[in-house]
Design an enzyme around this catalytic site. Structure first.
Site, PDB file in Angstrom:
ATOM      1  N   HIS A  65       0.824  -1.203   0.000  1.00  0.00           N
ATOM      2  CA  HIS A  65       0.000   0.000   0.000  1.00  0.00           C
ATOM      3  C   HIS A  65       0.860   1.256   0.000  1.00  0.00           C
ATOM      4  O   HIS A  65       0.423   2.288  -0.500  1.00  0.00           O
ATOM      5  CB  HIS A  65      -0.921   0.000   1.215  1.00  0.00           C
ATOM      6  CG  HIS A  65      -2.132  -0.864   1.035  1.00  0.00           C
ATOM      7  ND1 HIS A  65      -3.390  -0.359   0.855  1.00  0.00           N
ATOM      8  CD2 HIS A  65      -2.263  -2.212   0.999  1.00  0.00           C
ATOM      9  CE1 HIS A  65      -4.257  -1.352   0.723  1.00  0.00           C
ATOM     10  NE2 HIS A  65      -3.596  -2.480   0.799  1.00  0.00           N
ATOM     11  N   ASP A  66       2.035   1.178   0.565  1.00  0.00           N
ATOM     12  CA  ASP A  66       2.914   2.340   0.605  1.00  0.00           C
ATOM     13  C   ASP A  66       3.705   2.490  -0.694  1.00  0.00           C
ATOM     14  O   ASP A  66       3.910   3.607  -1.170  1.00  0.00           O
ATOM     15  CB  ASP A  66       3.887   2.227   1.780  1.00  0.00           C
ATOM     16  CG  ASP A  66       4.657   3.520   2.018  1.00  0.00           C
ATOM     17  OD1 ASP A  66       4.011   4.569   2.191  1.00  0.00           O
ATOM     18  OD2 ASP A  66       5.900   3.492   2.020  1.00  0.00           O
ATOM     19  N   GLY A  72       6.128   5.945  -4.490  1.00  0.00           N
ATOM     20  CA  GLY A  72       6.919   4.790  -4.090  1.00  0.00           C
ATOM     21  C   GLY A  72       6.966   4.598  -2.580  1.00  0.00           C
ATOM     22  O   GLY A  72       6.095   5.061  -1.843  1.00  0.00           O
ATOM     23  N   ASP A  74       7.699   5.599   0.486  1.00  0.00           N
ATOM     24  CA  ASP A  74       8.081   6.851   1.136  1.00  0.00           C
ATOM     25  C   ASP A  74       7.472   7.042   2.517  1.00  0.00           C
ATOM     26  O   ASP A  74       7.610   8.109   3.123  1.00  0.00           O
ATOM     27  CB  ASP A  74       7.732   8.047   0.253  1.00  0.00           C
ATOM     28  CG  ASP A  74       6.241   8.115  -0.084  1.00  0.00           C
ATOM     29  OD1 ASP A  74       5.448   7.326   0.490  1.00  0.00           O
ATOM     30  OD2 ASP A  74       5.867   8.960  -0.924  1.00  0.00           O
ATOM     31  N   SER A  76       4.390   7.414   3.350  1.00  0.00           N
ATOM     32  CA  SER A  76       3.198   8.261   3.417  1.00  0.00           C
ATOM     33  C   SER A  76       2.014   7.549   4.054  1.00  0.00           C
ATOM     34  O   SER A  76       1.168   8.176   4.704  1.00  0.00           O
ATOM     35  CB  SER A  76       2.818   8.762   2.024  1.00  0.00           C
ATOM     36  OG  SER A  76       2.470   7.683   1.154  1.00  0.00           O
ATOM     37  N   SER A 181      -0.816 -16.409   1.798  1.00  0.00           N
ATOM     38  CA  SER A 181      -0.672 -17.534   2.726  1.00  0.00           C
ATOM     39  C   SER A 181      -0.907 -17.086   4.166  1.00  0.00           C
ATOM     40  O   SER A 181      -1.344 -17.882   5.007  1.00  0.00           O
ATOM     41  CB  SER A 181       0.733 -18.132   2.601  1.00  0.00           C
ATOM     42  OG  SER A 181       0.972 -19.082   3.613  1.00  0.00           O
ATOM     43  N   ASP A 198      -5.918 -19.106   3.425  1.00  0.00           N
ATOM     44  CA  ASP A 198      -5.676 -20.537   3.570  1.00  0.00           C
ATOM     45  C   ASP A 198      -5.917 -20.890   5.033  1.00  0.00           C
ATOM     46  O   ASP A 198      -6.234 -20.020   5.848  1.00  0.00           O
ATOM     47  CB  ASP A 198      -4.298 -20.968   3.052  1.00  0.00           C
ATOM     48  CG  ASP A 198      -3.129 -20.655   3.985  1.00  0.00           C
ATOM     49  OD1 ASP A 198      -3.354 -20.259   5.137  1.00  0.00           O
ATOM     50  OD2 ASP A 198      -1.977 -20.811   3.550  1.00  0.00           O
ATOM     51  N   ASP A 205       3.470 -20.913   4.461  1.00  0.00           N
ATOM     52  CA  ASP A 205       3.551 -22.201   3.776  1.00  0.00           C
ATOM     53  C   ASP A 205       2.865 -22.113   2.419  1.00  0.00           C
ATOM     54  O   ASP A 205       2.308 -21.085   2.059  1.00  0.00           O
ATOM     55  CB  ASP A 205       2.953 -23.326   4.636  1.00  0.00           C
ATOM     56  CG  ASP A 205       1.513 -23.063   5.044  1.00  0.00           C
ATOM     57  OD1 ASP A 205       0.817 -22.280   4.354  1.00  0.00           O
ATOM     58  OD2 ASP A 205       1.061 -23.619   6.061  1.00  0.00           O
TER      59      ASP A 205
END
Length: 303
Positions: A65-66, A72, A74, A76, A181, A198, A205
């Protein structure tokens, strides 16, 4: 974890501006000792009963998410309440605030904290691989733009195109989606908030791949199913369902690549400050059983 809040969801961000991907250079300095202290704090935050917990899951998701929105990696996401309060990010609020506070406590950058924490969270899950991890970033001065995360049912072709635009191959994408996973969904189906992808969300795994293929997963995103049905990504996902080593070998460099999205920075290698694998620190019967079950299910899925 909702596709948006999931590893892949983040990865599929459609940015209108290209984010530079820096080349890996020889680190110019040794890792400051403070990161070893930070690692000890993160272990307390991420590990419960020798398995990784919801804070670890949020930290892994937080990398995507960042990093994928414009700007990029950063920081935020944790720096600006405006960004963290968005629906796709809000389930991570407590964890992001904890990581921001930890950065303040140790007088380090929030962007570096989020990336180090993401790598740390992966290895905090029993069986998680170690990712080459650098510090040295500059923190954001404003929140990332809105509307850059795709739908949970994004077609495979669109997913591959978005990843390819940022330098990721189909194998990278297939490996990165495997972080489900340890994920849980919260937004796609609110009535089933907390449903995992899962049966062993506290363990790193390959059960995710096998259960997705055999349609036995507690919850699966449509986007995951689309990737499985795609000829390019699907073949890798089927390989990973029977070979954890192949998955780990593909995931670690893809994760490292993601953590470098954004402006160039002077890289200081702090991989050595990450903990040893939880598997090595406390090899439990539950982890051994998960691997046996994963391999058995993967073999069935490959038939």
């Amino acid at each position: 974890m909702h596709f948006f809040n999931s590893f892949l969801a983040i990865g599929l961000v459609a940015s209108t501006q290209a984010i530079s991907f820096p080349s890996i250079l020889t680190p110019r300095a040794s890792c400051p000792a403070v990161w070893t202290q930070i690692s000890a704090d993160l272990t307390k935050l991420f590990v419960t009963g020798l398995t990784c917990n919801d804070n670890a899951r949020a930290a892994i998701r937080g990398v995507f998410h960042d990093c994928f929105p414009q700007g990029g990696c950063d920081g935020s996401l944790a720096l600006f309440p405006e960004e963290l309060s968005r629906s796709e990010n809000s389930p991570m609020t407590a964890t992001m605030n904890a990581l921001k506070a930890l950065a303040v406590k140790h007088n380090v950058g929030v962007a570096d904290m989020l990336m180090f924490a993401g790598s740390h969270a992966v290895i905090s899950c029993p069986g998680g691989p170690k990712t080459t991890t650098y510090i040295g970033r500059t923190d954001a001065t404003g929140p990332a733009p809105t509307g850059q995360l795709p739908a949970h049912d994004v077609p495979a072709a669109a997913a591959k195109a978005r990843f390819a635009a940022k330098g990721f191959s189909s194998q990278d994408l297939a490996a990165l989606i495997g972080s489900h996973s340890t994920s849980k969904q919260f937004l796609v189906d609110p009535k089933r908030a907390g449903a995992s992808q899962d049966s062993t969300p506290g363990i790193w795994d390959i059960l995710y791949y096998g259960q997705l293929i055999l349609k036995l997963a507690p919850f699966s995103f449509i986007a995951d199913k689309n990737l499985l049905a795609d000829a390019d990504t699907g073949k890798y996902m089927k390989t990973f369902s029977v070979s954890k080593r192949s998955w780990d070998d593909a995931f670690a460099p893809a994760m490292a690549k993601m953590e470098l999205l954004g402006p160039e920075f002077t890289k200081v290698d702090c991989t050595g400050a990450l903990p040893r694998s939880l598997r090595k620190r406390g090899n439990t019967q539950s982890y051994a059983r998960s691997i046996i079950n994963s391999l058995s299910l993967g073999k069935l899925a490959a038939e």
